[in-house]
Every structure is written in structure tokens, then in C-alpha cells.
Design a protein around this motif. Sequence first.
Motif: not given
Length: 267
Positions: A64-68, A93-98, A192-200
Motif C-alpha cells: 500500500d505504501r509503495y502504491i501511494a 510491485i512484482l519486480e521490486s518486491g514492493s 492478480s495484483l491489479i485486481e487485488r489492489y484495484e490498480l485499474y
Amino acid sequence: MNFNYKYVVLILAVFAFSCGPKKGIATKKKHEKGKTETVEVKTADTSIDEVEKEEIIKPPSSTDRYIATYAEIAKAEMRKSKIPASITLAQGILESGSGRGRLAVEAKNHFGIKCHGWKGAKIYHDDDASQECFRKYRKAESSYEDHSDFLTGRKRYADLFKLKPDDYKGWARGLRAAGYATDRKYPQKLISLIERYELYKYDQEVLGNKDVEIVRVNSGVIRYVIEKGDTLYSLAKRYNTTVEAIKKLNNLSSNDLALGQEIMIPN
């Protein structure tokens, strides 16, 4: 007289013998019961609390902090390069491990982009093979910019830009097909990441211009209300200006911004 005295002594001895053992047994049982109850209650409560704190609270906060932190940069890159912000964030998120992986921490490389003719700084890291060469940046924003240039500048990714700008599933599958990653599950991991964290939702904000409330006050100036994730850098890039120009117009002595703060941006 002697008979009566012996009789009394015999009765007292029998009475003392019958009462003594019972008292000892009762004390022992009480002591053992109390000890058992204390051990059971203390152990159970402590272990449950510790498991909940480690498994439920800690992991989500990092992503969450990474996304923000990087959502605005991903959106700015989408406006410039047409790469969905959701895809950019999911890959980061995936490549850097957040943001916690070695390449992200030591090289500011959030997308695992290898050297491939790179003339800048380098770092060596075990990947598909031992000690492969990866690009190294001075700041994370440069990694995001290079990620966009990497995809837009290679013909093998050209078909991705024919997709709808919010088709994150098509982009996820297309990246794997074009050879960005060797992992067969790479598309599913991104989706999965996009839908879990609503990145769309960040794609929709860019396409629908929902993230910006603009009031024009005079020629060449925009009044803007600071939102979560905004930085002077991201705003300067979005409105094609510089950090120093924004600071000068608003008399800012530092780069710090407060949520809900209203500033003016030269346009």
C-alpha cells in the motif's frame, strides 16, 4: 483411672491420624489445578496475538505504501507513453518486491531491466543466470521513465499499443508473449495484483481526468488541491513545468506538501 486415660489417648490418636492425610491431599490438588490453568491461558493468548500481527497487519502496509508513493508517477507515464498505470504499478510491485528487493534498494531499478547496451551505471545480480548485468539509476523516477522508453522503443512491444488503454489483461498477456518475462505465470501475477489492489482505478483517473480538480484563475496559472501521493516532481512533470517554478510561485521553502493544500501551478 488408668483405663480412662488410655482410652482418651487412643481416641485422640485415631482422630489426628484420620484428619492429617486428607488435609495434605486437598492442598496438593488445589495447587496442581491452579498451576495448570495459569499455563494454558497465558500460552494460548500470547500465540494468537503474535500470529495476527505478523500475518494480517504487516504485509499489506508495504505494498500500500509503495502504491501511494509511485501512483502519480505511473499516471504521469501513462499520459506520456500510453502504458496503463495499472500495468506499470503491478510490474513495479512484482519486480521490486514492493520496493524492498536488492535491485530497487541499491540500484533504484524497479522493473528488473537488464543492461542490453546500457551506458550508464550498472549492478550485477543473480537472475536467470549468475551475476547478470542490470541498469542502475540515481532515483526511482528515472527507473519509471526508462521503463516507458524501454517498451515504447522496441518493435516487439508495438502490438501492445494497439490495445485499449485500459485493457490491463491484454497488456499483461502481451508482455509475456513479447518476451518481457520468462515466467509462464507472469500475466496471472500482474492481473492478480491489479485486481487485488484495484490498480485499474488509476487508468480510469487518467482516461476520465477524475484525479484533477482545476480552476483557472488567470492566464497561464492553474489552482490545484493536493491529493494523496502528489509530489512537486509529479506535478511539475504532469503540467510541463519545473519544481523550482512551482516553489517560486507559491513561496515554498521546501518540497513538502500537505494533503488538501491548495497551490498554484504555472501552465
